[in-house]
Design a protein around this motif. Structure first.
Motif, PDB file in Angstrom:
ATOM      1  N   SER A  24       6.262  -8.724   4.907  1.00 31.49           N
ATOM      2  CA  SER A  24       5.489  -8.326   6.091  1.00 31.49           C
ATOM      3  C   SER A  24       6.233  -7.266   6.892  1.00 31.49           C
ATOM      4  O   SER A  24       5.656  -6.255   7.301  1.00 31.49           O
ATOM      5  N   LYS A  25       7.521  -7.492   7.097  1.00 37.83           N
ATOM      6  CA  LYS A  25       8.331  -6.531   7.861  1.00 37.83           C
ATOM      7  C   LYS A  25       8.430  -5.196   7.137  1.00 37.83           C
ATOM      8  O   LYS A  25       8.278  -4.134   7.734  1.00 37.83           O
ATOM      9  N   GLU A  28       5.153  -3.128   7.081  1.00 42.48           N
ATOM     10  CA  GLU A  28       4.924  -2.506   8.381  1.00 42.48           C
ATOM     11  C   GLU A  28       5.868  -1.321   8.586  1.00 42.48           C
ATOM     12  O   GLU A  28       5.440  -0.235   8.987  1.00 42.48           O
ATOM     13  N   GLN A  29       7.147  -1.503   8.285  1.00 44.93           N
ATOM     14  CA  GLN A  29       8.131  -0.427   8.454  1.00 44.93           C
ATOM     15  C   GLN A  29       7.804   0.790   7.604  1.00 44.93           C
ATOM     16  O   GLN A  29       8.028   1.931   8.015  1.00 44.93           O
ATOM     17  N   GLY A  31       4.787   1.587   6.327  1.00 44.18           N
ATOM     18  CA  GLY A  31       3.406   2.047   6.421  1.00 44.18           C
ATOM     19  C   GLY A  31       2.596   1.781   5.169  1.00 44.18           C
ATOM     20  O   GLY A  31       1.705   2.549   4.823  1.00 44.18           O
ATOM     21  N   LEU A  33      -0.086  -0.453   3.211  1.00 45.12           N
ATOM     22  CA  LEU A  33      -1.192  -1.367   3.468  1.00 45.12           C
ATOM     23  C   LEU A  33      -1.307  -2.397   2.349  1.00 45.12           C
ATOM     24  O   LEU A  33      -0.947  -2.119   1.205  1.00 45.12           O
TER      25      LEU A  33
END
Length: 105
Positions: A24-25, A28-29, A31, A33
């Motif tokens: 998850s981290k 997000e870091q 970009g 999807l």
């Protein structure tokens, strides 16, 4: 038991995909999807296997080769669910041009 790309594809539905906290981290870091991760599994191939990973066997997949952003996804499975461990864009510093072969240090 080793994982196969067909097995991963069969399990690759939103109801069967779980993200580790690490994944998850990192998604997000970076970009990335979840749709990119799914596309990687559905269009890709297994390039490394880690049958002794804990708690489930895992593998490294390479997919999205027909896009500008080929992707590596590490996924584990208990043969019922998929656990996304991490995903990243392969770097030419660490990978040969085929994006399947690690460069020697």
């Amino acid at each position: 038991m080793c994982l196969t790309i067909d097995e991963l594809r069969g399990l690759c539905t939103p109801d069967n995909i779980y993200l580790t906290l690490h994944a998850s981290k990192r998604l997000e870091q970076r970009g990335i999807l979840i749709d990119d991760v799914i596309s990687c599994i559905m269009t890709g191939e297994i390039i490394e296997e880690y049958p002794n990973d804990y708690p489930y066997p895992s593998c490294l997949t390479l997919g999205n080769l027909n896009t500008k952003c080929p992707l590596h996804v590490v996924v584990g499975s208990n043969h019922e669910q998929l656990w996304i461990i991490t995903a990243y864009y392969p770097s030419s510093d660490k990978w040969e041009s085929d994006l399947k072969t690690r460069k020697e240090n």
